[in-house]
Design an enzyme around this catalytic site. Sequence first.
Site, PDB file in Angstrom:
ATOM      1  N   GLY A  87       0.816  -1.199   0.000  1.00 42.27           N
ATOM      2  CA  GLY A  87       0.000   0.000   0.000  1.00 42.27           C
ATOM      3  C   GLY A  87       0.857   1.259   0.000  1.00 42.27           C
ATOM      4  N   SER A  88       0.362   2.288   0.669  1.00 40.89           N
ATOM      5  CA  SER A  88       1.020   3.597   0.615  1.00 40.89           C
ATOM      6  C   SER A  88       2.389   3.626   1.279  1.00 40.89           C
ATOM      7  CB  SER A  88       0.115   4.659   1.244  1.00 40.89           C
ATOM      8  OG  SER A  88      -1.040   4.851   0.453  1.00 40.89           O
ATOM      9  N   ALA A  89       2.738   2.616   2.064  1.00 42.94           N
ATOM     10  CA  ALA A  89       4.085   2.565   2.636  1.00 42.94           C
ATOM     11  C   ALA A  89       5.131   2.499   1.524  1.00 42.94           C
ATOM     12  CB  ALA A  89       4.218   1.366   3.567  1.00 42.94           C
TER      13      ALA A  89
END
Length: 487
Positions: A217-219
């Site tokens: 995801g956004s990590a």
Amino acid sequence: MNKPLRRIAIFCGLLVLALLLRDNWLQYFEADSLNARTENRRIPIERYAHERGDIIVDGAPVTGSTESKDSDFKYKRTWKDGPMWAPVTGYASQAFGATQLENLNDAILTGNDDRLFFDRTLSMFTGEKKQGGNVVTTLNADAQKAAFKGLGSKKGAVAALDPKTGAILAMASTPSYDPSTFAGNSTSTDSKNYTKLKNDKNEPLLNRALRQTYPPGSAFKVVTASAALENGLYDSVDTPTRSPLPWRLPLSSKDLPNEGNLPCKNATLVEALRVSCNTVFGKIGADLGNDKMRAEAEKFGFNSQQFTPTRSNASVFSKDMDKAQTALSSIGQFNTSATPLQMAMVASAVANDGTLMKPYMVDRLTAPNLDTVAKTDPEKQSEPLTKEHAQMVQKMMETVVNKGTGFNAKIPGVTVGGKTGTAQNGVNNSGNPYAWFISYAKTAQGSPVAVAVVVEDSDASRQDISGGGLAAPIAKDVMAAVINSKK
């Protein structure tokens, strides 16, 4: 000598020669295969005739040995706080073999390693019983406790590293198991317990920190930001990006959505990471293209197995993707997947001013008398970022914690950088999302710890699952444990 006696003598000589040949053949050519035969119990009986060496954490053993009951195998393995340490040690069972550190260092632990030849020879003259050597780990006991306690009943994993050396400080995975419950070889208890664990749908025997990959995801936007700087797409993290809103995916009739009404139009990289703009980072991926994005991901360790020495599955950033697929992969979705160890490596490289150190969890191997027989030296793996660019990304990640979605990771008096991630799961996002948080902490002495946390499943309702809400508090406790242990 008459002729009949001569013939008998020659025949007897041939028999003796054949016996010698056969004896030597057995000893030098078939010894290994004979030792390996399941019918030969002398080998395992000797193997378990003495206590196994220990796996050491912070100077204290987390393993032990106890005498078996109703078995000709005298000693079996025990663990202290088995479920907490099982993702580190693995198991060593008389019936089911060994895994992880117990397996990879079996020769040292049993005392059969060639490097312990002098100790074995000396014990023959002194009359002392045979002993196994020890495996001294890099683990931090307080950090491991914080990780295991933080995960609690949730399904997930934690990996923590020392950015300066690559030493693994914590590695937790839940649900876990107690290796002591099947360390023996009885069919009534050990086999029953092992079979139950193996058939458990929640896979407690799986080390999620090393062997499970998830969409990050956004990590993953930390990697994308690094690629933008390293490839000269943007020279500063404080100037507006060329990012329209809405932004349509290339070769598509659909716009790439952001989560909520975010200020993402031409946002700076600092602001885009703070509020986690899909449009900004998706467009960066499309602008750079698959090859440049993949090259940067691989500098962080993607597409390669890691050996700690326990093997970690390769994280994935695919090749031969079109621009739309590359855009989605650049925000940690589509085909991108990562282990918690891999994402800890991403945070670690940023914290270490752009240098990624090779992760390892065995500091040294020792003989029974505690003499060191092997030691691991820190080793540089790659340089994903220049120092200048790494410090730019640090500024971005620290803004996420100070003013953005990572506020739950704040530690008083400590500089913390982080990035949240809430990754889609299942067909059409039908499953509960994965909650991610990657981070590092900095003190006046530098950065002692980088952490990645993923919560795969929890009791929280779907709308309450987020990296900042579920994963960041765990990372905070692990980082604080490391910092406090160094005081």
